[in-house]
Motif scaffolding. Structure first.
Motif, PDB file in Angstrom:
ATOM      1  N   PHE A  84     -38.766  -6.356 -12.389  1.00 49.86           N
ATOM      2  CA  PHE A  84     -37.960  -6.881 -13.491  1.00 49.86           C
ATOM      3  C   PHE A  84     -38.556  -8.178 -14.023  1.00 49.86           C
ATOM      4  CE2 PHE A  84     -34.067  -8.942 -15.216  1.00 49.86           C
ATOM      5  CZ  PHE A  84     -33.833  -8.016 -16.212  1.00 49.86           C
ATOM      6  N   LEU A  85     -39.176  -8.965 -13.161  1.00 52.94           N
ATOM      7  CA  LEU A  85     -39.818 -10.196 -13.615  1.00 52.94           C
ATOM      8  C   LEU A  85     -40.947  -9.901 -14.598  1.00 52.94           C
ATOM      9  CD1 LEU A  85     -39.998 -12.311 -10.326  1.00 52.94           C
ATOM     10  CD2 LEU A  85     -38.528 -12.695 -12.304  1.00 52.94           C
ATOM     11  N   GLU A  86     -41.701  -8.827 -14.346  1.00 49.77           N
ATOM     12  CA  GLU A  86     -42.773  -8.441 -15.271  1.00 49.77           C
ATOM     13  C   GLU A  86     -42.208  -8.079 -16.631  1.00 49.77           C
ATOM     14  OE1 GLU A  86     -46.358  -6.186 -13.376  1.00 49.77           O
ATOM     15  OE2 GLU A  86     -44.556  -5.598 -12.263  1.00 49.77           O
ATOM     16  N   LEU A  87     -41.102  -7.344 -16.617  1.00 47.22           N
ATOM     17  CA  LEU A  87     -40.478  -6.959 -17.878  1.00 47.22           C
ATOM     18  C   LEU A  87     -39.992  -8.182 -18.641  1.00 47.22           C
ATOM     19  CD1 LEU A  87     -39.468  -4.713 -19.737  1.00 47.22           C
ATOM     20  CD2 LEU A  87     -37.356  -4.677 -18.415  1.00 47.22           C
ATOM     21  N   ASP A 110     -37.699 -24.460 -16.018  1.00 43.32           N
ATOM     22  CA  ASP A 110     -38.812 -24.784 -16.906  1.00 43.32           C
ATOM     23  C   ASP A 110     -40.123 -24.238 -16.335  1.00 43.32           C
ATOM     24  OD1 ASP A 110     -37.084 -26.108 -18.576  1.00 43.32           O
ATOM     25  OD2 ASP A 110     -37.501 -28.105 -17.718  1.00 43.32           O
ATOM     26  N   GLY A 111     -40.944 -23.719 -17.233  1.00 45.17           N
ATOM     27  CA  GLY A 111     -42.252 -23.223 -16.826  1.00 45.17           C
ATOM     28  C   GLY A 111     -42.222 -21.914 -16.058  1.00 45.17           C
ATOM     29  N   TRP A 112     -41.124 -21.192 -16.157  1.00 49.62           N
ATOM     30  CA  TRP A 112     -40.986 -19.976 -15.344  1.00 49.62           C
ATOM     31  C   TRP A 112     -41.996 -18.901 -15.727  1.00 49.62           C
ATOM     32  CZ3 TRP A 112     -39.674 -15.188 -17.390  1.00 49.62           C
ATOM     33  CH2 TRP A 112     -39.174 -15.192 -18.707  1.00 49.62           C
ATOM     34  N   ARG A 113     -42.353 -18.820 -17.017  1.00 51.76           N
ATOM     35  CA  ARG A 113     -43.316 -17.791 -17.430  1.00 51.76           C
ATOM     36  C   ARG A 113     -44.675 -18.016 -16.757  1.00 51.76           C
ATOM     37  NH1 ARG A 113     -41.477 -14.840 -21.822  1.00 51.76           N
ATOM     38  NH2 ARG A 113     -39.709 -15.766 -22.951  1.00 51.76           N
ATOM     39  N   ASP A 114     -45.138 -19.246 -16.811  1.00 52.25           N
ATOM     40  CA  ASP A 114     -46.439 -19.545 -16.182  1.00 52.25           C
ATOM     41  C   ASP A 114     -46.390 -19.291 -14.687  1.00 52.25           C
ATOM     42  OD1 ASP A 114     -47.487 -20.266 -18.607  1.00 52.25           O
ATOM     43  OD2 ASP A 114     -47.072 -22.418 -18.350  1.00 52.25           O
ATOM     44  N   ILE A 116     -44.426 -17.189 -13.013  1.00 50.85           N
ATOM     45  CA  ILE A 116     -44.362 -15.762 -12.703  1.00 50.85           C
ATOM     46  C   ILE A 116     -45.726 -15.107 -12.891  1.00 50.85           C
ATOM     47  CG2 ILE A 116     -43.419 -13.547 -13.478  1.00 50.85           C
ATOM     48  CD1 ILE A 116     -40.782 -14.954 -13.983  1.00 50.85           C
ATOM     49  N   GLN A 117     -46.433 -15.493 -13.946  1.00 46.78           N
ATOM     50  CA  GLN A 117     -47.766 -14.937 -14.171  1.00 46.78           C
ATOM     51  C   GLN A 117     -48.706 -15.293 -13.018  1.00 46.78           C
ATOM     52  OE1 GLN A 117     -48.552 -16.572 -18.064  1.00 46.78           O
ATOM     53  NE2 GLN A 117     -47.959 -14.661 -19.104  1.00 46.78           N
ATOM     54  N   LYS A 118     -48.553 -16.489 -12.468  1.00 41.58           N
ATOM     55  CA  LYS A 118     -49.372 -16.877 -11.320  1.00 41.58           C
ATOM     56  C   LYS A 118     -49.015 -16.034 -10.100  1.00 41.58           C
ATOM     57  CE  LYS A 118     -50.105 -21.680 -12.761  1.00 41.58           C
ATOM     58  NZ  LYS A 118     -49.822 -23.109 -12.451  1.00 41.58           N
ATOM     59  N   PHE A 119     -47.698 -15.807  -9.913  1.00 38.43           N
ATOM     60  CA  PHE A 119     -47.277 -14.982  -8.779  1.00 38.43           C
ATOM     61  C   PHE A 119     -47.864 -13.582  -8.880  1.00 38.43           C
ATOM     62  CE2 PHE A 119     -43.151 -17.625  -8.768  1.00 38.43           C
ATOM     63  CZ  PHE A 119     -43.737 -18.577  -7.949  1.00 38.43           C
ATOM     64  N   LEU A 120     -47.807 -13.025 -10.079  1.00 37.75           N
ATOM     65  CA  LEU A 120     -48.248 -11.644 -10.263  1.00 37.75           C
ATOM     66  C   LEU A 120     -49.757 -11.492 -10.136  1.00 37.75           C
ATOM     67  CD1 LEU A 120     -45.926 -10.614 -13.255  1.00 37.75           C
ATOM     68  CD2 LEU A 120     -45.638 -10.080 -10.828  1.00 37.75           C
ATOM     69  N   SER A 121     -50.480 -12.556 -10.460  1.00 40.88           N
ATOM     70  CA  SER A 121     -51.943 -12.478 -10.408  1.00 40.88           C
ATOM     71  C   SER A 121     -52.500 -12.880  -9.041  1.00 40.88           C
ATOM     72  CB  SER A 121     -52.563 -13.356 -11.488  1.00 40.88           C
ATOM     73  OG  SER A 121     -52.186 -14.714 -11.298  1.00 40.88           O
ATOM     74  N   ALA A 122     -51.670 -13.514  -8.228  1.00 32.60           N
ATOM     75  CA  ALA A 122     -52.155 -14.000  -6.931  1.00 32.60           C
ATOM     76  C   ALA A 122     -52.227 -12.870  -5.906  1.00 32.60           C
ATOM     77  CB  ALA A 122     -51.238 -15.109  -6.419  1.00 32.60           C
ATOM     78  N   LYS A 140     -40.630 -18.930  -1.504  1.00 29.72           N
ATOM     79  CA  LYS A 140     -39.334 -19.548  -1.793  1.00 29.72           C
ATOM     80  C   LYS A 140     -39.115 -19.698  -3.298  1.00 29.72           C
ATOM     81  CE  LYS A 140     -39.152 -22.244   2.502  1.00 29.72           C
ATOM     82  NZ  LYS A 140     -39.152 -23.619   3.073  1.00 29.72           N
ATOM     83  N   ILE A 141     -40.158 -20.120  -4.001  1.00 30.62           N
ATOM     84  CA  ILE A 141     -40.031 -20.294  -5.453  1.00 30.62           C
ATOM     85  C   ILE A 141     -39.820 -18.940  -6.131  1.00 30.62           C
ATOM     86  CG2 ILE A 141     -41.213 -21.066  -7.539  1.00 30.62           C
ATOM     87  CD1 ILE A 141     -42.710 -23.103  -5.810  1.00 30.62           C
ATOM     88  N   LYS A 142     -40.578 -17.941  -5.684  1.00 30.10           N
ATOM     89  CA  LYS A 142     -40.431 -16.613  -6.278  1.00 30.10           C
ATOM     90  C   LYS A 142     -39.036 -16.052  -6.014  1.00 30.10           C
ATOM     91  CE  LYS A 142     -42.528 -12.037  -6.473  1.00 30.10           C
ATOM     92  NZ  LYS A 142     -43.585 -11.133  -5.947  1.00 30.10           N
ATOM     93  N   ALA A 143     -38.514 -16.273  -4.808  1.00 35.26           N
ATOM     94  CA  ALA A 143     -37.160 -15.804  -4.490  1.00 35.26           C
ATOM     95  C   ALA A 143     -36.141 -16.465  -5.405  1.00 35.26           C
ATOM     96  CB  ALA A 143     -36.844 -16.092  -3.026  1.00 35.26           C
ATOM     97  N   LYS A 144     -36.370 -17.752  -5.726  1.00 38.08           N
ATOM     98  CA  LYS A 144     -35.462 -18.458  -6.634  1.00 38.08           C
ATOM     99  C   LYS A 144     -35.489 -17.831  -8.019  1.00 38.08           C
ATOM    100  CE  LYS A 144     -32.846 -21.773  -8.224  1.00 38.08           C
ATOM    101  NZ  LYS A 144     -31.379 -21.794  -7.928  1.00 38.08           N
ATOM    102  N   PHE A 145     -36.695 -17.530  -8.510  1.00 41.77           N
ATOM    103  CA  PHE A 145     -36.821 -16.887  -9.820  1.00 41.77           C
ATOM    104  C   PHE A 145     -36.154 -15.510  -9.824  1.00 41.77           C
ATOM    105  CE2 PHE A 145     -40.735 -19.587 -10.800  1.00 41.77           C
ATOM    106  CZ  PHE A 145     -40.038 -20.403 -11.684  1.00 41.77           C
ATOM    107  N   GLU A 146     -36.358 -14.755  -8.749  1.00 40.86           N
ATOM    108  CA  GLU A 146     -35.757 -13.411  -8.687  1.00 40.86           C
ATOM    109  C   GLU A 146     -34.239 -13.482  -8.657  1.00 40.86           C
ATOM    110  OE1 GLU A 146     -37.658 -11.867  -5.232  1.00 40.86           O
ATOM    111  OE2 GLU A 146     -39.310 -10.948  -6.366  1.00 40.86           O
ATOM    112  N   GLU A 147     -33.701 -14.510  -8.001  1.00 41.85           N
ATOM    113  CA  GLU A 147     -32.253 -14.698  -7.980  1.00 41.85           C
ATOM    114  C   GLU A 147     -31.735 -15.001  -9.382  1.00 41.85           C
ATOM    115  OE1 GLU A 147     -28.943 -17.715  -5.982  1.00 41.85           O
ATOM    116  OE2 GLU A 147     -31.021 -17.728  -5.262  1.00 41.85           O
ATOM    117  N   GLU A 148     -32.442 -15.875 -10.094  1.00 40.85           N
ATOM    118  CA  GLU A 148     -32.052 -16.187 -11.471  1.00 40.85           C
ATOM    119  C   GLU A 148     -32.182 -14.948 -12.364  1.00 40.85           C
ATOM    120  OE1 GLU A 148     -30.776 -18.883 -12.572  1.00 40.85           O
ATOM    121  OE2 GLU A 148     -31.091 -20.241 -10.879  1.00 40.85           O
TER     122      GLU A 148
END
Length: 422
Positions: A84-87, A110-114, A116-122, A140-148
């Motif tokens: 869902f983050l990719e979408l 703030d800066g969530w797009r950048d 997430i792109q780093k997470f997906l490319s790592a 931990k940061i990715k889990a926070k984004f997924e919760e949001e």
């Protein structure tokens, strides 16, 4: 004595064509629809697409939706292979603001797009191997984004459900329905109606270009909603689009095949998953039905739009609906009981007054031969004697009627309507 050649002769094998190899190529229908802006948001935005797709699923092997609104939802049809983050990366800020206002969700950091792109490319395994502490922090940061993101996802699902997308999902998941790519963004859907303008000139040109392509494709039957049909017919009349007589005939065949299905009394409320089951269970009568539609289309005028709709309605009223009603009468569940009455009456075996109303109701409520015989025997315990040959004769006549019915070109419609009424 002549020497035998050292070359080995392969035995001759005649190719035997099995039943699958004799089947026709997949019958493909492409559905052209114009945008339906609906009310606020995208409520009922796919109403026309869903209605036509459900009828096409009971007629075609493959269904393509060529519509600007449907194209915007294409990324959601591929959600099975995406997170869902990719979408969310494909959505603009205005779309998120609209969803946030409707759902009361908190804003993304703030800066969530950048991020997430780093997470997906790592490469998570590589980070874990060389920097375990950093990997832990990233998780931990990715889990926070997924919760949001989950707060937004519920609103996405609600809006998509209101649009009618959920009705298409079972057929999309099975690969039967697919959404054409017209380079439209899903962001256009997630905004107030007055701010939504999906049909840019570039997108409309892409829509028209794809329709021209499908009109030239002899393997595709085009099906239109009323507005797109009127537009294409006007463009044909004015010479802006060329369409061969053969392809217009294919369009007529699709209009007939889906139009008769859509007119079945039980069709309107049929869910997509039931229609998918029907197309699998009724595959043989469906092939006969398709042949009839092809034959009917030979005498149809080479038009689309309102003139074609008139022809479909005329054939439904004059030939198709009466034929389906006749099948219903001939194959009514009490048909076997009528044959029993007729056979036994002819033999003058017993006084019909002895057949009680209860017995007649019990036997008349089922078409199962075993249950019928049981009911007759039960009635016979009061003194009736029914010859076995009479019962078998009645069953034989019933079987003959059923075999004759299965050969009817509209047996598919009869069975579909009967099954959907359950």
């Amino acid at each position: 004595m002549p020497k035998k050649s050292g070359k080995r002769r392969e035995p001759r094998r005649e190719r035997t064509r099995s039943r699958p190899t004799l089947s026709e190529a997949p019958l493909r229908v492409s559905i052209a629809t114009t945008p339906n802006t609906g009310g606020d948001g995208i409520d009922d935005a796919l109403a026309d697409d869903v209605e036509l797709a459900k009828a096409a699923v009971l007629y075609a092997d493959e269904v393509e939706l060529i519509g600007l609104t449907a194209s915007m939802l294409r990324p959601f049809s591929e959600l099975q292979g995406l997170s869902f983050l990719e979408l969310m990366l494909d959505m603009d800020d205005d779309a998120f603001a609209y969803i946030r206002d409707r759902s009361g969700s908190s804003a993304m950091p703030d800066g969530w797009r950048d991020q997430i792109q780093k997470f997906l490319s790592a490469d998570p395994q590589k980070i874990e191997r060389y920097a375990p502490a950093a990997a832990s922090e990233l998780r931990k940061i990715k889990a926070k984004f997924e919760e949001e993101a989950e707060g937004y996802r519920a609103q996405f699902d609600e809006v998509l459900g209101a649009a009618g997308f959920a009705e298409l999902q079972p057929a999309i998941n099975q690969g039967i329905v697919r959404l054409a790519d017209l380079q439209t963004s899903p962001s256009s859907l997630f905004r107030a109606r007055e701010d939504r303008r999906p049909e840019t000139d570039q997108q409309v040109n892409a829509w028209l270009s794809l329709l021209r392509n499908r009109l030239d494709d002899p393997n595709v039957r085009l099906l239109f909603d009323q507005q797109s049909a009127d537009l294409i017919q006007s463009m044909i009349n004015e010479g802006h689009i060329e369409a061969s007589a053969n392809n217009l005939r294919l369009a007529a065949s699709a209009a007939l095949g889906t139009g008769f299905v859509a007119r079945l009394p039980a069709f309107e409320r049929a869910p997509m998953d039931e229609l998918l089951d029907l197309r699998r269970d009724l595959r043989v009568p469906l092939q006969i039905y398709r042949g009839a539609m092809s034959r009917f289309s030979r005498d149809m005028p080479r038009v689309i739009g309102r003139d074609l709709e008139f022809e479909v309605q005329h054939l439904w009223e004059s030939e198709v609906n009466p034929a389906v009603i006749r099948l219903e009468e001939e194959l009514a569940q009490h048909g076997l009981v009528r044959e029993l009455f007729r056979s036994v009456r002819a033999a003058n075996i017993f006084d019909f007054a002895t057949w009680t109303g209860m017995t007649a109701a019990t036997v008349g409520s089922t078409a199962d031969l075993g249950a019928v015989l049981t009911g007759v025997v039960a009635a016979g315990s009061g003194g009736m004697r029914v010859g076995t040959d009479m019962l078998l004769d009645a069953a034989r006549q019933r079987g003959d009627a059923e075999r004759d019915a299965t050969r009817s070109e509209f047996y598919f419609l009869y069975q579909a309507n009967r099954r959907l009424q359950r």
